[in-house]
Scaffold this active site. Structure first.
Site, PDB file in Angstrom:
ATOM      1  N   SER A 190       0.841  -1.202   0.000  1.00 19.24           N
ATOM      2  CA  SER A 190       0.000   0.000   0.000  1.00 19.24           C
ATOM      3  C   SER A 190       0.880   1.258   0.000  1.00 19.24           C
ATOM      4  CB  SER A 190      -0.881  -0.033   1.248  1.00 19.24           C
ATOM      5  OG  SER A 190      -1.993   0.795   1.096  1.00 19.24           O
ATOM      6  N   PRO A 191       0.377   2.352  -0.559  1.00 19.70           N
ATOM      7  CA  PRO A 191       1.171   3.589  -0.528  1.00 19.70           C
ATOM      8  C   PRO A 191       1.422   4.044   0.904  1.00 19.70           C
ATOM      9  CG  PRO A 191      -1.080   3.990  -1.327  1.00 19.70           C
ATOM     10  CD  PRO A 191      -0.890   2.518  -1.262  1.00 19.70           C
TER      11      PRO A 191
ATOM     12  N   CYS B   5       3.723   6.965   3.027  1.00 25.69           N
ATOM     13  CA  CYS B   5       4.668   8.064   3.101  1.00 25.69           C
ATOM     14  C   CYS B   5       5.767   7.716   4.108  1.00 25.69           C
ATOM     15  CB  CYS B   5       3.916   9.303   3.560  1.00 25.69           C
ATOM     16  SG  CYS B   5       4.825  10.786   3.255  1.00 25.69           S
TER      17      CYS B   5
ATOM     18  N   GLN C 283       1.901   7.053  -6.991  1.00 25.31           N
ATOM     19  CA  GLN C 283       0.719   7.724  -6.452  1.00 25.31           C
ATOM     20  C   GLN C 283       0.985   9.223  -6.411  1.00 25.31           C
ATOM     21  OE1 GLN C 283      -0.403   7.895  -2.175  1.00 25.31           O
ATOM     22  NE2 GLN C 283      -2.298   6.860  -2.759  1.00 25.31           N
TER      23      GLN C 283
ATOM     24  N   TYR D 189      -7.143  15.075   1.518  1.00 19.45           N
ATOM     25  CA  TYR D 189      -6.170  15.927   0.815  1.00 19.45           C
ATOM     26  C   TYR D 189      -6.900  16.765  -0.255  1.00 19.45           C
ATOM     27  CZ  TYR D 189      -2.856  13.110   3.417  1.00 19.45           C
ATOM     28  OH  TYR D 189      -2.178  12.505   4.447  1.00 19.45           O
TER      29      TYR D 189
END
Ligand code: FAD
Ligand code: FMN
Length: 783
Positions: free
Chosen positions: A411-412, A414, A489, A570
């Site tokens: 999964s993305p 950060c 992404q 976001y």
């Protein structure tokens, strides 16, 4: 001590029994408005675990209950002319009437006073009682009387059901899913004593209407059901006993205790009949109350302990019941599924039963599920083995011309470790090692399209040549050294920008060195967050251009796939949610308007992204907040993106507003992926507290998602997929040549580990009462 119990159902009677055993000197009276043997309903069900509890707390009533019980081990699912049967479920059924008579008899034996045909209207008559147990059932008068105190939430569900009975013998808990000229009908049926079975019929309101059931009386309704299910009933009649059609009320109460008054059973919390836990919950409440009364020094302390100690368990059961009832309410989503996949969905709907668990007890059934899955994969042009199929997680998947070797996805996430948006060596090692670990697809973290698009100063970006070179190096490493594909992404933080690194205070504003924020509307995330500027048209053009420029750089880096981040509050998400978009122009108001800008950005990206390469969009399928997005909105959002050319919807939830109230749990976002996939008919990736390959296989095999993303599990275990491949014997999984000796070892050991594990599980599992009964019935072998 004086105890007044309002209601002579299972909760009231069992609490009377347990309290009287504990305090023989107490004066305990049960008040029941009906006559002693005047009861509605047919059978009740208990699991082996519940019966174990009864045995521990009151052996005499347990013995009488189990003498009267019908046992079964199998669940049978009938759908479109097929029947699938799964063993190892260990359930017992008993007549509700007999259960109540047993409990009444036991209560009398112990010296409890039973007052029948006594309706209680006011608790004032119990002014001298030390404890008042309110066990007056689902329509509790006393809960309603003190509504401001107990604060009940009564959620009347949409499906309409009726409890009926039959003389049809059944040797399994039986679900029948029946297509009719009016729509789908469902029967939940089980035998509870010789020659008697419970039949709960259920349908959606539209089918109910079309079938004209609203105008029929009990007898006519029963005749109609006998007509619909006649093929199965083999001439047995459908019986009624106050079998009116109703909507199921899901009941929860903020408070369970008021002074010396305590709510028990259905009055306090109901659980949908599809998990057969209503009577179990009622009687286990009585156990919890008795335990608390035994431990605590005062009644007040005991009631507090009861509520505190019991709430979590009740809520867990209610959650499972909720998940189950929602499955039945949306059965039409699965109506065109392969019957074996449909049956797998029925079995696994409430999360407790999984792929591995079924493999242990019904290996043939799971083999059929795997075969059906592999056939679907083959139908899409893959040359996969249908006779000896791999587990669903290891079946390939294609989006446009991108082929994934398996369905496990990183999964993305950060990493908050970039400098000026520039990925570092950390990123190369991080992404590189996850690619070597065998996942089919790796997502980058949210890569920001501009300096001011960043969430934190540590966020990675793709707005300059240096960043492009760094990302290209990562992509090339992944392609050169693994079979994984890598998806970029792209996102813009919007009003959640200029915040601290995760480990310094997630979403908290930077103390210094921040930057200007933009959002759909000028609403700060926290009251003390920087105020975002409402985007104007020129700003929209500028940001869209930033996205396009980043996508073009991404293409030059060689990424296989592109995802547009429209989730988690976001910038683009802030347009979609009505909680963060209060605009009055063409970009605010209706969902169509709120989607206008995110779709415009998506279309601009689709135009520059190579047509043979796929694109996905990440959405928050619900805001988990009053007035926010819901699953139904997510379906509309997914449809709009699908029309614009999206190939996959990455279904996440929440993080839109601070005061959201997510309902966490295992696989907690999967129902949204299910809804989007099977209503909008678009491929989905699910994510969220999925921690095992078993869960991934359960989700995939049940058709609730096409890909399964795991975030946190991949943070601590880059080799998650390789290990799972060893467990499921998926030999073909990619492994770097450098690591082959490790692969050989883990595959060899896994065969033995798995055998040991299964033997242990089987040994540790106590025999079900059905198994014990079957053994006892067997003639002894001749010595
Ligand atoms: C129509 C219907 C049929 C059902 N059939 C089945 C079934 O076949 N199998 C199954 O497992 N579950 C069945 N259930 C669900 C199951 O009854 C409950 O989950 C379980 O019985 C809960 O136990 P309880 O003691 O909390 O409430 P209940 O069993 O409802 O008992 C509450 C009792 O309180 C009495 N009462 C209510 N108000 C007063 C008052 N003011 N004064 C005096 N007495 C009062 C009622 O007459 C009732 O006997 C049925 C539910 C309904 C509504
Ligand atoms: C450290 C961390 C960073 C994350 N960063 C991102 C991100 O950049 N983009 C995104 O869409 N989701 C991000 N997420 C959310 C994850 O992709 C995933 O949806 C979430 O962690 C739930 O999955 P899990 O339970 O498997 O961890 C992040 C999650 C974690 C734990």
């Amino acid at each position: 001590m004086k105890v007044a119990i309002i209601g002579g159902g299972p909760a009231g009677l069992y609490s009377a029994i347990l309290l009287k055993k504990q305090r023989p000197e107490a004066e305990i009276t049960v008040y029941e408005r009906n006559r002693a043997d005047d009861t509605f309903g047919f059978g009740v069900v208990f699991s082996d675990a519940t019966l174990d509890n009864f045995e521990k707390y009151d052996p005499p009533s347990y013995r009488r209950i189990t003498e009267e019980f019908a046992y079964w081990d199998d669940i049978a699912v009938h759908f479109r002319g097929t029947m699938h049967r799964v063993g190892g479920n260990g359930f017992c059924g008993c007549s509700r009437r007999k259960l109540l008579l047993i409990l009444q008899e036991r209560a009398r034996e112990l010296g409890v006073t039973l007052m029948f045909e006594t309706e209680i209207a006011d608790e004032a008559r119990f002014a001298n009682a030390d404890l008042i147990v309110v066990a007056d059932g689902i329509n509790s008068r006393f809960r309603e009387k003190h509504i401001a105190h107990f604060q009940p939430d009564v959620d009347l569900r949409s499906n309409i059901f009726a409890w009926m009975g039959s003389t049809r013998p059944l040797d399994a808990f039986t679900f029948i899913f029946q297509e009719t000229e009016w729509g789908p009908f469902i029967a939940h049926a089980y035998q509870y004593e010789a020659g008697r079975s419970t039949w709960i019929f259920e349908t959606d309101p539209e089918t109910f209407e079309r079938a004209g059931l609203a105008g029929l009386d009990e007898k006519q309704s029963a005749d109609r059901m006998a007509g619909i299910f006649g093929w199965f009933l083999q001439g047995h009649p459908i019986l009624t006993n106050r079998s009116t059609w109703r909507n199921f009320p899901m009941i929860r109460n903020q408070r369970w205790v008021k002074g010396n008054m305590v709510l028990l059973g259905d009055a306090k919390a109901s659980a949908h009949f599809s998990i057969g836990s209503g009577t179990k919950l009622a009687m286990e409440d009585a156990i919890a109350l008795a335990d608390a009364m035994h431990r605590a020094p005062t009644v007040a302390a005991a009631l507090e302990q009861y509520e505190q100690g019991r709430r979590e368990e009740v809520e867990k059961t209610q959650h499972a019941a909720d998940v189950s009832l929602v499955w039945f309410e949306h059965v039409d989503r699965f109506w065109d599924f392969d019957p074996v996949q449909f049956a797998f969905g029925v079995m696994t709907r409430a999360k407790a039963i999984t792929y591995d668990n079924l493999t242990l007890r019904a290996p043939d059934f799971v083999r059929e599920v795997d075969k059906a899955f592999a056939k679907q994969v083959r139908a899409r042009g893959f040359d996969v083995d249908v006779e000896k199929p791999l587990a669903p997680m290891f079946q390939p998947f294609r989006l446009r011309e991108m082929t994934l070797a398996n369905r496990a996805v990183v999964s993305p996430m950060c990493m908050y470790s970039a400098k000026d948006g520039m990925p570092q060596d950390f990123h190369l090692v991080h992404y590189g090692s996850r690619a070597l670990g065998g996942a089919g697809l790796i997502f980058t973290e949210m890569v920001c399209v501009g300096r001011d698009a960043r969430i934190t100063p540590g966020c990675a970006g793709l707005w300059n040549d240096g960043q492009q070179v760094a990302w290209r190096r990562i992509v090339e490493f992944v392609h050169a050294n693994s079979a994984a594909k890598i998806c970029l992404q792209l996102g813009h933080a919007g009003r959640k920008g200029a915040t601290r690194l995760m480990w310094d205070g997630m979403d908290r504003p930077l103390e210094e060195g921040g930057w200007d924020l933009i959002s759909a509307s000028p609403i700060p995330y926290f009251p003390d967050s920087r105020m975002p500027r409402e985007m104007d048209r020129a700003g929209m053009d500028a940001v869209r251009s930033e996205f396009v420029a980043a996508a073009e750089r991404g293409r030059a880096c060689g990424f296989d796939m592109l995802e547009l981040h429209c989730a988690h509050g976001y910038l683009l998400a802030s347009f979609i949610s009505p909680l963060t978009n209060t605009r009055t122009d063409a970009y605010g108001g209706s969902l169509t308007n709120r989607l206008r800008y995110p779709l415009e950005v998506f279309e601009a990206l689709r135009a520059v992204w190579p047509s043979h390469q796929p694109m996905s969009v990440r959405i928050s399928a619900t805001d988990w907040a009053e007035g926010g997005l819901t699953g139904d909105d997510a379906v509309a959002v997914a449809r709009a993106f699908a029309e614009a050319g999206v190939d996959l919807v990455d279904v996440s939830t929440g993080q839109t507003v601070r005061d959201s109230r997510p309902v966490y749990g295992r696989m907690f976002q999967t129902p949204f992926s299910d809804q989007v996939r099977n209503e909008a008919r678009v491929a989905t990736m699910c994510v969220g507290n999925i921690t095992t390959a078993d869960q991934a296989n359960t989700i995939l095999a049940a058709g609730r998602a096409d890909l399964v993303a795991l975030g946190r599990p991949h943070l601590i275990d880059p080799g998650f997929t390789l290990k799972a491949a060893a467990w499921y014997g998926a030999e073909g999984v990619f492994c770097p040549v450098q690591y082959l000796p490790g692969k050989d070892q883990i595959f060899r050991n896994s065969v033995r580990d798995r055998q040991d594990f299964e033997e242990l599980k089987i040994k540790a599992k106590p025999k079900t009462r059905a198994e014990l009964k079957a053994e006892a019935a067997k003639p002894l072998a001749a010595e």
